[in-house]
Design a protein around this motif. Structure first.
Motif, PDB file in Angstrom:
ATOM      1  N   ALA A  44       8.035   2.830   5.943  1.00  0.00           N
ATOM      2  CA  ALA A  44       7.922   4.379   5.255  1.00  0.00           C
ATOM      3  C   ALA A  44       9.359   4.458   4.896  1.00  0.00           C
ATOM      4  O   ALA A  44       9.469   5.411   3.746  1.00  0.00           O
ATOM      5  N   ALA A  45      10.243   4.380   5.569  1.00  0.00           N
ATOM      6  CA  ALA A  45      11.699   4.614   5.101  1.00  0.00           C
ATOM      7  C   ALA A  45      12.031   4.110   3.802  1.00  0.00           C
ATOM      8  O   ALA A  45      12.702   4.576   2.906  1.00  0.00           O
ATOM      9  N   ALA A  46      11.514   2.694   3.669  1.00  0.00           N
ATOM     10  CA  ALA A  46      11.882   2.109   2.432  1.00  0.00           C
ATOM     11  C   ALA A  46      11.202   2.362   1.422  1.00  0.00           C
ATOM     12  O   ALA A  46      11.561   2.137   0.075  1.00  0.00           O
ATOM     13  N   THR A  47      10.063   3.000   1.452  1.00  0.00           N
ATOM     14  CA  THR A  47       9.112   3.257   0.314  1.00  0.00           C
ATOM     15  C   THR A  47       8.973   4.637   0.105  1.00  0.00           C
ATOM     16  O   THR A  47       8.670   5.144  -0.898  1.00  0.00           O
ATOM     17  N   ASN A  48       9.613   5.526   1.006  1.00  0.00           N
ATOM     18  CA  ASN A  48       9.651   7.022   0.939  1.00  0.00           C
ATOM     19  C   ASN A  48       8.107   7.793   0.736  1.00  0.00           C
ATOM     20  O   ASN A  48       7.859   8.622   0.145  1.00  0.00           O
ATOM     21  N   VAL A  49       7.022   6.810   1.237  1.00  0.00           N
ATOM     22  CA  VAL A  49       5.766   7.580   1.256  1.00  0.00           C
ATOM     23  C   VAL A  49       5.708   8.523   2.369  1.00  0.00           C
ATOM     24  O   VAL A  49       6.711   8.528   3.318  1.00  0.00           O
ATOM     25  N   HIS A  50       4.311   9.480   2.353  1.00  0.00           N
ATOM     26  CA  HIS A  50       4.236  10.281   3.282  1.00  0.00           C
ATOM     27  C   HIS A  50       3.077   9.472   4.403  1.00  0.00           C
ATOM     28  O   HIS A  50       2.191   8.941   3.818  1.00  0.00           O
ATOM     29  N   TYR A  51       4.129   8.898   5.493  1.00  0.00           N
ATOM     30  CA  TYR A  51       3.376   8.204   6.282  1.00  0.00           C
ATOM     31  C   TYR A  51       2.648   9.098   7.411  1.00  0.00           C
ATOM     32  O   TYR A  51       3.425   9.883   8.233  1.00  0.00           O
ATOM     33  N   HIS A  52       1.494   9.199   7.760  1.00  0.00           N
ATOM     34  CA  HIS A  52       0.951  10.007   8.708  1.00  0.00           C
ATOM     35  C   HIS A  52       0.389   8.977   9.906  1.00  0.00           C
ATOM     36  O   HIS A  52      -0.559   8.037   9.624  1.00  0.00           O
ATOM     37  N   ALA A  53       0.925   9.183  11.088  1.00  0.00           N
ATOM     38  CA  ALA A  53       0.614   8.543  12.426  1.00  0.00           C
ATOM     39  C   ALA A  53      -0.740   9.143  13.146  1.00  0.00           C
ATOM     40  O   ALA A  53      -0.505  10.099  13.596  1.00  0.00           O
ATOM     41  N   CYS A  54      -1.565   8.130  13.196  1.00  0.00           N
ATOM     42  CA  CYS A  54      -2.864   8.857  13.760  1.00  0.00           C
ATOM     43  C   CYS A  54      -2.675   8.732  15.218  1.00  0.00           C
ATOM     44  O   CYS A  54      -2.053   7.741  15.840  1.00  0.00           O
ATOM     45  N   HIS A  55      -3.426   9.582  16.041  1.00  0.00           N
ATOM     46  CA  HIS A  55      -3.679   9.526  17.375  1.00  0.00           C
ATOM     47  C   HIS A  55      -2.542   8.912  18.190  1.00  0.00           C
ATOM     48  O   HIS A  55      -2.725   7.737  18.849  1.00  0.00           O
ATOM     49  N   ILE A  56      -1.266   9.541  18.304  1.00  0.00           N
ATOM     50  CA  ILE A  56      -0.326   9.057  18.996  1.00  0.00           C
ATOM     51  C   ILE A  56      -0.523   9.097  20.497  1.00  0.00           C
ATOM     52  O   ILE A  56      -0.996  10.093  20.727  1.00  0.00           O
ATOM     53  N   SER A  57      -0.380   8.011  21.250  1.00  0.00           N
ATOM     54  CA  SER A  57      -0.564   7.917  22.582  1.00  0.00           C
ATOM     55  C   SER A  57       0.656   7.773  23.602  1.00  0.00           C
ATOM     56  O   SER A  57       0.286   7.674  24.837  1.00  0.00           O
ATOM     57  N   THR A  58       1.711   7.129  23.301  1.00  0.00           N
ATOM     58  CA  THR A  58       2.799   6.739  24.064  1.00  0.00           C
ATOM     59  C   THR A  58       3.912   7.271  23.885  1.00  0.00           C
ATOM     60  O   THR A  58       4.397   7.929  22.762  1.00  0.00           O
ATOM     61  N   LYS A  59       4.793   7.387  25.074  1.00  0.00           N
ATOM     62  CA  LYS A  59       5.997   8.127  24.944  1.00  0.00           C
ATOM     63  C   LYS A  59       7.123   7.190  24.103  1.00  0.00           C
ATOM     64  O   LYS A  59       7.997   7.935  23.463  1.00  0.00           O
ATOM     65  N   GLU A  60       6.851   5.836  23.883  1.00  0.00           N
ATOM     66  CA  GLU A  60       7.774   5.164  23.031  1.00  0.00           C
ATOM     67  C   GLU A  60       7.405   5.543  21.584  1.00  0.00           C
ATOM     68  O   GLU A  60       8.454   5.538  20.813  1.00  0.00           O
ATOM     69  N   SER A  61       6.123   5.788  21.253  1.00  0.00           N
ATOM     70  CA  SER A  61       5.841   6.257  19.840  1.00  0.00           C
ATOM     71  C   SER A  61       6.571   7.572  19.545  1.00  0.00           C
ATOM     72  O   SER A  61       6.928   7.817  18.358  1.00  0.00           O
ATOM     73  N   VAL A  62       6.497   8.390  20.728  1.00  0.00           N
ATOM     74  CA  VAL A  62       7.018   9.934  20.526  1.00  0.00           C
ATOM     75  C   VAL A  62       8.664   9.739  20.143  1.00  0.00           C
ATOM     76  O   VAL A  62       9.164  10.219  19.139  1.00  0.00           O
ATOM     77  N   ALA A  63       9.171   8.976  20.999  1.00  0.00           N
ATOM     78  CA  ALA A  63      10.603   8.717  20.618  1.00  0.00           C
ATOM     79  C   ALA A  63      11.003   8.275  19.376  1.00  0.00           C
ATOM     80  O   ALA A  63      11.823   8.589  18.573  1.00  0.00           O
ATOM     81  N   ALA A  81       0.817  -1.310  -0.023  1.00  0.00           N
ATOM     82  CA  ALA A  81      -0.069  -0.045   0.065  1.00  0.00           C
ATOM     83  C   ALA A  81       0.887   1.119  -0.069  1.00  0.00           C
ATOM     84  O   ALA A  81       0.734   1.986  -0.715  1.00  0.00           O
ATOM     85  N   MET A  82       1.917   1.239   0.833  1.00  0.00           N
ATOM     86  CA  MET A  82       2.795   2.560   0.743  1.00  0.00           C
ATOM     87  C   MET A  82       3.704   2.590  -0.375  1.00  0.00           C
ATOM     88  O   MET A  82       3.523   3.603  -0.913  1.00  0.00           O
ATOM     89  N   THR A  83       3.991   1.373  -1.159  1.00  0.00           N
ATOM     90  CA  THR A  83       4.436   1.825  -2.463  1.00  0.00           C
ATOM     91  C   THR A  83       3.769   2.248  -3.481  1.00  0.00           C
ATOM     92  O   THR A  83       3.962   3.152  -4.152  1.00  0.00           O
ATOM     93  N   ALA A  84       2.443   1.776  -3.499  1.00  0.00           N
ATOM     94  CA  ALA A  84       1.233   2.326  -4.356  1.00  0.00           C
ATOM     95  C   ALA A  84       0.927   3.785  -4.243  1.00  0.00           C
ATOM     96  O   ALA A  84       1.005   4.720  -5.172  1.00  0.00           O
ATOM     97  N   ALA A  85       0.863   4.065  -2.787  1.00  0.00           N
ATOM     98  CA  ALA A  85       0.670   5.438  -2.296  1.00  0.00           C
ATOM     99  C   ALA A  85       1.537   6.445  -2.830  1.00  0.00           C
ATOM    100  O   ALA A  85       1.306   7.727  -3.338  1.00  0.00           O
ATOM    101  N   GLN A  86       2.831   6.059  -2.571  1.00  0.00           N
ATOM    102  CA  GLN A  86       4.007   6.828  -2.950  1.00  0.00           C
ATOM    103  C   GLN A  86       4.180   7.191  -4.472  1.00  0.00           C
ATOM    104  O   GLN A  86       4.248   8.352  -4.713  1.00  0.00           O
ATOM    105  N   HIS A  87       3.736   6.332  -5.308  1.00  0.00           N
ATOM    106  CA  HIS A  87       3.883   6.570  -6.644  1.00  0.00           C
ATOM    107  C   HIS A  87       2.736   7.297  -7.124  1.00  0.00           C
ATOM    108  O   HIS A  87       2.639   8.109  -8.045  1.00  0.00           O
ATOM    109  N   LEU A  88       1.506   7.517  -6.192  1.00  0.00           N
ATOM    110  CA  LEU A  88       0.563   8.565  -6.540  1.00  0.00           C
ATOM    111  C   LEU A  88       0.808   9.723  -5.788  1.00  0.00           C
ATOM    112  O   LEU A  88      -0.112  10.649  -5.960  1.00  0.00           O
ATOM    113  N   ASN A  89       1.861   9.887  -5.142  1.00  0.00           N
ATOM    114  CA  ASN A  89       2.012  11.191  -4.231  1.00  0.00           C
ATOM    115  C   ASN A  89       0.831  11.290  -3.459  1.00  0.00           C
ATOM    116  O   ASN A  89       0.468  12.402  -3.199  1.00  0.00           O
TER     117      ASN A  89
END
Length: 417
Positions: A214-233, A158-166
């Motif tokens: 996301a690093a491998a595909t270069n897609v714009h990855y949007h992380a929804c409703h982040i809730s943990t300190k580990e996720s922030v890091a 999905a990330m690969t396809a979305a990145q190709h479509l910007n």
């Protein structure tokens, strides 16, 4: 037809004066401007219309909870002029016909309602949608919100396809195996209430996977409703490494933590759950330092029946569009923790910039999306004034300072008190 907002404070331009609107766009900012319609802005402050990239309007399929019309009315009441609706409706917009049906409904309301399409067929399968066709139909991007994409290969494709479509991928980040049917944060609260807990790793483990993809595909990855300190890091490190990631945090995760839950009360049941005090503080720090880019409400209306009984069986989610500005302004700006400019950025300019939306700026030529607020207005959160069908909120009765009094989208009044 022209409109002039007279004698209004415009903090983004550092002046008090008039705003001229013509043909749905800002035409001039200055003094003693003339127009066909006059709006008295004395004592008010003009802010760029708020932008929320994560709302649930429940139509089609769940209109007892909300409709596009009531959701848009609630958004306008809260000062939002642009929102993006999630695809967990029935039928799921995983094909052009159903997607076009929703976009026609979205176009019938007085604010701008964009639409996420599903990542996979039915939103929970591993079968890909036709992303190119959905982009041609107007898809804002792709999300399976309501469920995390459990299969790594599916997400990578999905990330690969979305990145190709910007176009972006917006992820509901949740490893269902690690979630273990939890309903509150794992730890002392879960034990106290004798309820199954959701550990932090249910979010951070899947986020770590997604950031690598996301690093491998270069897609714009949007992380929804982040809730943990580990996720922030994790997001902080990914941004430092050049990954194209944006992230949102909700008002409720900024305003509350698990210590605010004193009983088995479904009003406090949300996904992800309210976490520990340490997680809560990490979210505030992450917002302040730019790790988290924006505030999104995750407005999730339910019927009263959906939110009765125990947290073990009640639905996840709270409403937020009509309370976000007042609560956040009170908590963070009146206390001088953050400035009004910072809050406006997180509610408007940052999401608009991150997703390339023509919003978030009070400049000549831009769409005339403007929210008028009374920064001195005081009251208590009263759900009897709400326009949403949903009244599921733990903030009812909470005092506030600062209120939206008028919302204008494309030069037309979308809501006024």
């Amino acid at each position: 037809m022209t409109t002039v907002i007279q004698n209004v404070a415009v903090p983004t331009l550092a002046y008090t004066g008039d705003i001229l609107i013509a043909n749905g766009r800002f035409a001039a900012f200055g003094q003693h401007l003339n127009g066909d319609t006059i709006i008295d802005g004395t004592g008010l402050t003009a802010l760029p219309g708020f932008v929320d990239v994560h709302v649930h309007f429940r139509e089609p399929g769940f209109t007892a909870k909300e409709t596009i019309a009531t959701g848009a009315a609630a958004a306008a009441h809260g000062g939002y002029t642009t929102v993006v609706a999630m695809p967990n409706v029935n039928p799921v917009p995983d094909n052009v016909a159903d997607f076009v049906d929703i976009t026609k409904r979205n176009a019938a309301v007085p604010i701008h309602v964009k639409q996420w399409a599903a990542i996979t067929k039915g939103r929970t399968s591993t079968q890909s949608v036709d992303m190119a066709a959905l982009k041609a139909a107007g898809a804002f991007g792709f999300s399976n919100d309501g469920n995390g994409v459990q299969d790594a290969a599916t997400m990578a494709a999905a990330m690969t396809a979305a990145q190709h479509l910007n176009l972006p991928i917006a992820a509901h980040i949740e490893d269902e195996g690690l979630m273990q049917h939890g309903v509150v944060n794992a730890g002392k609260l879960a034990k106290k209430l004798n309820l199954p807990g959701i550990p932090n790793v249910a979010e951070s483990a899947q986020l770590a996977r997604d950031l690598e993809l996301a690093a491998a595909t270069n897609v714009h990855y949007h992380a929804c409703h982040i809730s943990t300190k580990e996720s922030v890091a994790l997001i902080r490190a990914a941004k430092a490494a050049g990954v194209h990631v944006t992230a949102e945090v909700t008002p409720h995760h900024l305003l509350l933590d698990e210590t605010d839950i004193h009983a088995d009360d479904p009003a406090f049941k949300m996904n992800p759950p309210l976490r520990s005090r340490a997680d809560h503080l990490a979210l505030i720090e992450g917002l302040a330092d730019g790790t988290l880019d924006m505030i999104a409400t995750d407005h999730a209306p339910h019927t009263a029946a959906d939110k009765t009984g125990s947290m073990a069986t009640a639905a996840f989610g709270i409403v937020g569009l009509e309370t976000a500005f007042s609560l956040l302004y009170t908590q963070f700006v009146t206390t001088k923790m953050f400035t009004l400019a910072q809050l406006v950025n997180w509610l408007s300019s940052a999401p608009a910039t991150a997703f390339g939306l023509p919003a978030g700026k009070l400049i000549v030529g831009a769409p005339a999306d403007v929210t008028l607020v009374d920064l001195n207005r005081q009251g208590t959160i009263d759900d009897h004034t709400w326009l949403s069908k949903g009244h599921n909120s733990p903030f009812i009765g909470r005092p506030y300072t600062g209120a939206v009094v008028k919302t204008i989208a494309s030069g037309q009044v979308a809501w006024t008190e």
